[in-house]
Design a protein around this motif. Structure first.
Motif, PDB file in Angstrom:
ATOM      1  N   MET A  92       0.829  -1.208   0.000  1.00 45.84           N
ATOM      2  CA  MET A  92       0.000   0.000   0.000  1.00 45.84           C
ATOM      3  C   MET A  92       0.858   1.251   0.000  1.00 45.84           C
ATOM      4  SD  MET A  92      -3.131  -0.964   2.579  1.00 45.84           S
ATOM      5  CE  MET A  92      -3.648   0.738   2.674  1.00 45.84           C
ATOM      6  N   SER A  93       1.923   1.259   0.790  1.00 46.44           N
ATOM      7  CA  SER A  93       2.763   2.461   0.897  1.00 46.44           C
ATOM      8  C   SER A  93       3.511   2.750  -0.405  1.00 46.44           C
ATOM      9  CB  SER A  93       3.728   2.360   2.075  1.00 46.44           C
ATOM     10  OG  SER A  93       4.652   1.327   1.874  1.00 46.44           O
ATOM     11  N   GLU A  94       3.793   1.709  -1.184  1.00 41.60           N
ATOM     12  CA  GLU A  94       4.496   1.900  -2.460  1.00 41.60           C
ATOM     13  C   GLU A  94       3.535   2.212  -3.599  1.00 41.60           C
ATOM     14  OE1 GLU A  94       6.784  -1.686  -2.825  1.00 41.60           O
ATOM     15  OE2 GLU A  94       8.306  -0.977  -1.387  1.00 41.60           O
ATOM     16  N   GLY A  95       2.250   1.925  -3.392  1.00 42.72           N
ATOM     17  CA  GLY A  95       1.236   2.158  -4.427  1.00 42.72           C
ATOM     18  C   GLY A  95       0.689   0.841  -4.942  1.00 42.72           C
ATOM     19  N   VAL A  96      -0.618   0.759  -5.082  1.00 46.21           N
ATOM     20  CA  VAL A  96      -1.270  -0.449  -5.581  1.00 46.21           C
ATOM     21  C   VAL A  96      -2.198  -0.065  -6.729  1.00 46.21           C
ATOM     22  CG1 VAL A  96      -1.146  -1.740  -3.410  1.00 46.21           C
ATOM     23  CG2 VAL A  96      -3.123  -0.267  -3.847  1.00 46.21           C
ATOM     24  N   GLU A  97      -2.557  -1.066  -7.516  1.00 50.55           N
ATOM     25  CA  GLU A  97      -3.464  -0.833  -8.632  1.00 50.55           C
ATOM     26  C   GLU A  97      -4.904  -0.989  -8.147  1.00 50.55           C
ATOM     27  OE1 GLU A  97      -4.188  -3.482 -12.320  1.00 50.55           O
ATOM     28  OE2 GLU A  97      -2.537  -2.119 -12.864  1.00 50.55           O
ATOM     29  N   ILE A  98      -5.711   0.044  -8.417  1.00 49.91           N
ATOM     30  CA  ILE A  98      -7.130   0.005  -8.063  1.00 49.91           C
ATOM     31  C   ILE A  98      -7.936   0.377  -9.296  1.00 49.91           C
ATOM     32  CG2 ILE A  98      -6.724   0.572  -5.625  1.00 49.91           C
ATOM     33  CD1 ILE A  98      -7.649   3.472  -6.253  1.00 49.91           C
ATOM     34  N   GLY A  99      -9.228   0.139  -9.255  1.00 45.15           N
ATOM     35  CA  GLY A  99     -10.108   0.559 -10.336  1.00 45.15           C
ATOM     36  C   GLY A  99     -10.628   1.965 -10.054  1.00 45.15           C
ATOM     37  N   PHE A 100     -10.656   2.795 -11.067  1.00 39.91           N
ATOM     38  CA  PHE A 100     -11.176   4.151 -10.920  1.00 39.91           C
ATOM     39  C   PHE A 100     -11.783   4.577 -12.244  1.00 39.91           C
ATOM     40  CE2 PHE A 100     -10.510   8.813 -11.092  1.00 39.91           C
ATOM     41  CZ  PHE A 100     -11.385   9.150 -10.072  1.00 39.91           C
ATOM     42  N   ASN A 101     -13.059   4.936 -12.237  1.00 36.20           N
ATOM     43  CA  ASN A 101     -13.785   5.334 -13.456  1.00 36.20           C
ATOM     44  C   ASN A 101     -13.665   4.289 -14.563  1.00 36.20           C
ATOM     45  OD1 ASN A 101     -14.822   7.690 -12.439  1.00 36.20           O
ATOM     46  ND2 ASN A 101     -13.258   9.014 -13.332  1.00 36.20           N
ATOM     47  N   LYS A 103     -11.298   2.279 -15.189  1.00 32.95           N
ATOM     48  CA  LYS A 103      -9.927   2.057 -15.653  1.00 32.95           C
ATOM     49  C   LYS A 103      -9.055   1.636 -14.474  1.00 32.95           C
ATOM     50  CE  LYS A 103     -10.125   5.532 -19.281  1.00 32.95           C
ATOM     51  NZ  LYS A 103     -10.887   6.728 -19.129  1.00 32.95           N
ATOM     52  N   LYS A 104      -7.897   1.088 -14.782  1.00 32.01           N
ATOM     53  CA  LYS A 104      -6.927   0.747 -13.746  1.00 32.01           C
ATOM     54  C   LYS A 104      -6.172   2.010 -13.370  1.00 32.01           C
ATOM     55  CE  LYS A 104      -7.692  -3.676 -13.657  1.00 32.01           C
ATOM     56  NZ  LYS A 104      -8.386  -4.246 -12.527  1.00 32.01           N
ATOM     57  N   TYR A 105      -5.891   2.155 -12.060  1.00 36.26           N
ATOM     58  CA  TYR A 105      -5.174   3.339 -11.578  1.00 36.26           C
ATOM     59  C   TYR A 105      -4.130   2.885 -10.562  1.00 36.26           C
ATOM     60  CZ  TYR A 105      -4.147   7.728  -9.219  1.00 36.26           C
ATOM     61  OH  TYR A 105      -3.493   8.803  -8.683  1.00 36.26           O
ATOM     62  N   PHE A 148     -12.064   8.400  -5.616  1.00 40.29           N
ATOM     63  CA  PHE A 148     -13.290   7.910  -5.002  1.00 40.29           C
ATOM     64  C   PHE A 148     -13.052   6.582  -4.298  1.00 40.29           C
ATOM     65  CE2 PHE A 148     -17.370   5.553  -5.477  1.00 40.29           C
ATOM     66  CZ  PHE A 148     -18.129   6.340  -4.620  1.00 40.29           C
ATOM     67  N   ARG A 149     -13.343   6.538  -2.996  1.00 37.56           N
ATOM     68  CA  ARG A 149     -13.202   5.344  -2.150  1.00 37.56           C
ATOM     69  C   ARG A 149     -11.784   4.765  -2.189  1.00 37.56           C
ATOM     70  NH1 ARG A 149     -18.246   3.337  -0.497  1.00 37.56           N
ATOM     71  NH2 ARG A 149     -17.441   1.228  -0.328  1.00 37.56           N
ATOM     72  N   GLN A 150     -10.779   5.623  -2.331  1.00 35.85           N
ATOM     73  CA  GLN A 150      -9.403   5.168  -2.541  1.00 35.85           C
ATOM     74  C   GLN A 150      -8.866   4.288  -1.418  1.00 35.85           C
ATOM     75  OE1 GLN A 150      -6.595   8.083  -3.897  1.00 35.85           O
ATOM     76  NE2 GLN A 150      -4.852   6.867  -3.265  1.00 35.85           N
ATOM     77  N   VAL A 151      -9.005   4.714  -0.165  1.00 26.89           N
ATOM     78  CA  VAL A 151      -8.437   3.914   0.930  1.00 26.89           C
ATOM     79  C   VAL A 151      -9.115   2.550   0.973  1.00 26.89           C
ATOM     80  CG1 VAL A 151      -8.094   3.758   3.427  1.00 26.89           C
ATOM     81  CG2 VAL A 151      -7.718   5.933   2.261  1.00 26.89           C
ATOM     82  N   ARG A 152     -10.422   2.506   0.823  1.00 23.75           N
ATOM     83  CA  ARG A 152     -11.139   1.221   0.819  1.00 23.75           C
ATOM     84  C   ARG A 152     -10.642   0.322  -0.318  1.00 23.75           C
ATOM     85  NH1 ARG A 152     -15.585   1.310   4.097  1.00 23.75           N
ATOM     86  NH2 ARG A 152     -16.288   3.339   4.775  1.00 23.75           N
TER      87      ARG A 152
END
Length: 191
Positions: A92-101, A103-105, A148-152
């Motif tokens: 998490m601290s280095e960055g993870v891939e999440i879905g946003f709109n 698309k992958k972010y 949107f809902r990034q931490v979750r």
């Protein structure tokens, strides 16, 4: 025009807006029911309906834009499902891939650590599952972006879904000992 500024402890179950003309949202709870806010008030950033904690409010659009432009740190305490691992915290601290709109972010690096003690927060209005259903862990996540809902999404991406999410700090403004639904007028937001 003299701008007005406020801190509020946004309760669980409230939307980060003041009213809605949308008939589908008429049964929702809005911030305007908690205090007599001045005309033109806006939330600086948002907290989703299931999140709670510190929300800054202002009538100054420039201040709102500055805080939302990724220049200001926001700290969250998240209660996650399971005994979170050091590897998950590192991911998490280095960055993870999440879905946003749709698309992958890739989230930007941020500060994440396990809280050694359960934070002293007001009891949430909706019960959270208890230890009979397995271990939980409180973590701190500090970031300066706010998808949107990034931490979750970040905690889910590493296998530890969020059960409770409380924003405790925006810049140098802290939730401190505020109680759920409490509103504090401020002279300035100071950013």
């Amino acid at each position: 025009m003299e701008h007005k500024h406020f801190m509020i402890y946004k309760p669980y179950g409230f939307l980060s807006q003041f009213y809605s003309n949308d008939s589908k949202q008429q049964k929702k709870k809005f911030l305007g029911s908690l205090y007599d806010f001045p005309e033109g008030i806006m939330a600086v950033g948002r907290l989703d309906e299931k999140s709670e904690g510190l929300l800054l409010l202002t009538t100054d659009g420039k201040t709102s834009d500055f805080v939302n432009s990724k220049k200001v740190d926001k700290e969250y305490y998240a209660l996650v499902d399971g005994a979170i691992t050091e590897d998950a915290i590192k991911q998490m601290s280095e960055g993870v891939e999440i879905g946003f709109n749709g698309k992958k972010y890739q989230t930007k690096p941020c500060k994440v650590f396990k809280l050694e003690q359960v934070p002293d927060l007001p009891v949430r209005s909706k019960k959270i599952r208890d230890a009979r259903h397995g271990p939980t862990t409180w973590i701190s996540v500090t970031l300066n972006e706010g998808k949107f809902r990034q931490v979750r999404k970040m905690t889910s991406a590493v296998g530890f879904p969020t059960l409770r999410l409380v924003r405790v700090r925006v810049g140098d403004k802290h939730l401190g000992t505020m109680q759920v639904g409490q509103v504090k007028p401020l002279d300035t937001l100071g950013f």
